[in-house]
Enzyme design. Structure first.
Site, PDB file in Angstrom:
ATOM      1  N   SER A   1     -44.788 -40.363 -40.741  1.00 42.87           N
ATOM      2  CA  SER A   1     -44.972 -39.437 -41.857  1.00 42.87           C
ATOM      3  C   SER A   1     -45.778 -38.258 -41.348  1.00 42.87           C
ATOM      4  O   SER A   1     -46.484 -38.371 -40.329  1.00 42.87           O
ATOM      5  CB  SER A   1     -45.728 -40.133 -43.002  1.00 42.87           C
ATOM      6  OG  SER A   1     -46.190 -39.204 -43.961  1.00 42.87           O
TER       7      SER A   1
ATOM      8  N   TYR B   1     -52.992 -44.976 -46.661  1.00 40.76           N
ATOM      9  CA  TYR B   1     -51.682 -44.606 -46.155  1.00 40.76           C
ATOM     10  C   TYR B   1     -51.812 -43.763 -44.885  1.00 40.76           C
ATOM     11  O   TYR B   1     -51.142 -44.011 -43.873  1.00 40.76           O
ATOM     12  CB  TYR B   1     -50.925 -43.841 -47.234  1.00 40.76           C
ATOM     13  CG  TYR B   1     -49.542 -43.375 -46.841  1.00 40.76           C
ATOM     14  CD1 TYR B   1     -48.486 -44.273 -46.752  1.00 40.76           C
ATOM     15  CD2 TYR B   1     -49.297 -42.035 -46.573  1.00 40.76           C
ATOM     16  CE1 TYR B   1     -47.208 -43.840 -46.397  1.00 40.76           C
ATOM     17  CE2 TYR B   1     -48.031 -41.601 -46.217  1.00 40.76           C
ATOM     18  CZ  TYR B   1     -46.994 -42.500 -46.137  1.00 40.76           C
ATOM     19  OH  TYR B   1     -45.737 -42.067 -45.784  1.00 40.76           O
TER      20      TYR B   1
END
Length: 251
Positions: free
Chosen positions: A136, A149
């Protein structure tokens, strides 16, 4: 390229589905794993080539070994691993509980580690292999309210670089793609969470997320899949992380 045996995790929807379609369209055999067997069967029915559905929760100890064992029984060793399964969570750091923290690490970092640990030995023994981890842009920069995250994605990028360094002379490449906000069910869940906490309407939240990409829209899952396939096709690229976010993170 000759037909290869591929494993795609998180293959029931979104980026995983798009990657599976691209790999199958290129002539490869594709094993699909995720928790939702019904979704996996639906994806398998779309693939033009050979497909193998192996439902599993890869956060459970031993599950990765069982998935790869079944693939080996049917087709032989995994030659292309796309570690795509992942999830996000959002909360101020001070309100991030141990359970949420651990959940992010288990799925976004430990599961890819177990996948690499299980598949790399056969790849190196055979002198050929490709690993692509779907990370990501959160692996490249920090943003507020996604500490768990972000930490897990930074960690998995470190895993990619370390693994690539170990196997670089053995015919195996290990790379990562770092998408921004992609038009997937995961992003829809993010939109729903923001709406629930702020009272905003979904369309305005979706526009906010789209505008985070200088491109001015969400990334299409197939745009990520094309990048994944480029890593599979190119033996000279390893230890790299490719941002797919419309120019948001320049590196």
């Amino acid at each position: 390229m000759q037909s290869r045996t591929c494993l795609v995790t998180g293959a029931g929807r979104g980026i995983g589905r798009a990657v599976a379609l691209r790999l199958s369209g290129a002539g490869h055999r594709v094993a699909l794993t995720a928790r939702d067997e019904r979704a996996l069967n639906a994806v398998a029915a779309e693939l033009p080539g050979a497909a193998l559905v192996v439902p599993a929760d890869i956060t459970e100890p031993g599950s990765v070994d069982r998935v790869v064992d079944r693939i080996e029984q049917h087709w032989g060793p995994v030659e292309v691993l796309v570690a795509n399964a992942g999830a996000g969570s959002s909360a101020p750091l001070a309100r991030t509980g141990d359970e949420d923290w651990q959940r992010m690490l288990d799925l976004n970092l430990t599961a890819p580690f177990r996948c690499l640990r299980r598949t790399l030995p056969a790849m190196t023994a055979n002198g050929w292999g490709r690993v692509v981890v779907v990370a990501s842009t959160a692996a490249r920069v920090g943003e507020p309210y996604i500490a768990a995250y972000t930490a897990s994605k930074h960690g998995v990028l470190g895993l990619v670089r370390a693994a690539a360094s170990e196997v670089v002379r053995k015919g195996v490449t290990v790379n990562a793609v770092c998408p921004g906000y992609v038009d997937t069910p995961m992003t829809e869940a993010t939109i729903a969470t923001i709406c629930a906490h702020t009272g905003r309407d979904p369309d305005s939240v979706r526009k906010t997320l789209a505008d985070k990409q200088p491109l001015g829209r969400l990334i299409d899952p197939d745009e990520v899949a094309v990048a994944v396939l480029s890593f599979v096709d190119n033996p000279a690229i390893t230890g790299q992380a490719l941002n797919i976010d419309g120019g948001g993170v320049q590196s």
